[in-house]
Design a protein around this motif. Sequence first.
Motif: not given
Lengths: 95, 426
Positions: B363, B365, B375, B377, B396-398, B409
């Motif tokens: 993960t 960030y 982020s 992961a 990734t993050s949306p 986050e």
Amino acid sequence: MKTLRTSLAIGLIVASAAPVQAASAPPPGAASCSGCHAATSQAIPNIYGRDADATRSALLAFRNGSMPATVMTRIAKGFSEDEIGSIAAWLATQK
Amino acid sequence: MTQKNHTSRREFLRAAAAATASLALASPSLAQSPARVVVIGGGFGGASSARALRQLDPSLDVTLVTADRQYVACPFSNEVIAGDRAIEAQQFTYEKIAAGGIKLVAQMAQTIDPQARTIGLADGSTLRYDRLVLSPGIDLRFDALPGYDEAAASRMPHAWKAGEQTLLLRRQLEAMDDGGVVAIVVPATPFRCPPGPYERASLIAHYLKTRKPRSKLIILDSKDAFSKQRLFQAAWQELYPGLIEWVALSQGGKVTSVDPATNTLVTDFATHHVQVANVIPPQRAGRIAEIAGVTDKSGWCPINPVSLESTQVPNIHVIGDACIAGAMPKSAFSANAQAKTCAGAIVALLAGATPTSPKLINTCYSLVAPDYGISIAGVYQPRNGLFADIEGAGGTSPLDAPRDVRAREAIYARSWFETIGAEVFG
């Protein structure tokens, strides 16, 4: 039963004094969890020693998207139901 | 020594109880020397590995060799550069690691003899090992970019190893006039922390926007794509419109030489005179890996992903930024996850068992602003000699997440650093 308890107690004493392996090996994936979840931090919970059913349910809910999250929804998809069960059971035995 | 396998705590206790009689009878074995594992490198990988080894088998003789008496962490050092964090928050000591029964050797390892399984230290003494873990991190290649040598780094800081370089870049930003140009030079992959240059650009942009708003930042990149690219670029448009210019490889972004005397950066298409030049040069595995013979032509270390053991030299394991880990990025989280997998494999191998195939997580960030985190992961397993992504997992993050998710986050990013710092050094 009493004999069993006694032998377990002796076993524990020996285990603490003798050079035997101290911790059971984590199932695949579980060793990575402590990178985020080992301590009680500002926002990320400590998941060690938590009830196995609760951890398993949470991981399954992350995996199928029914429980919203940031990274855990993405990570849980990398594990089968069996693996999730093993990880939850192992985490429950850890301090 | 009991064989390592997947047992529950109850099964383990039962096995321990059953072992009582045999241990009592087998007392001569107790007189044998414990297995010696030496770990070289005191960063997230090395320190994690030393601790995990002792945790899995307290009978092991574990030595951590690290030349520095404190570790200065790279994750979050971009906040120090941007003036939002003190360098002290990045500093960790090894006192608690030593208190856990790990021997500390505060010296440089200078030689390794894989046949004799010995390590030569700076003071002339020798350490023996049964298994060696190398976690040397990166070395900066001062031979790869014309004009950029060790002396140039004092004018054009790389700040890619945290500490004095981090503070130097900070001071240069503070000293710069409003209206200056800051350049970040990014090498081709692979390098430590793939999203790091873009997080740095973001946080410097935040500093410039709030303190020196007439200034500009230019990223001169040797690549045409980068980690979390769409998220970064969307955030730059939202938070720092017109402030950051990213020049990709295909647009002439590759810097071919530098002149530290005049703060000049030369590409095939242009010459840039800038006020602050942050030059992140190409990298390779830390020098001791080459000495040990575990690097290949790329300068990095091929490994077996099940055991993290070098494919070139037996009994030496390589973890963290130095190893070739396939889809796993060079991150502190990866190093920590690899360290624990490696420790499990070593305990198994020392017991004569075969390590089981692992799964690992990463993960990572990045902060785009102090209250804006994104982020990436991934979940990985060994495939064809490398760590490969498990398809359908990670990502990734949306792109369309609302600001409260970005703020959350950022909080998770800080919590992650707090936790991993405590796990590894605390």
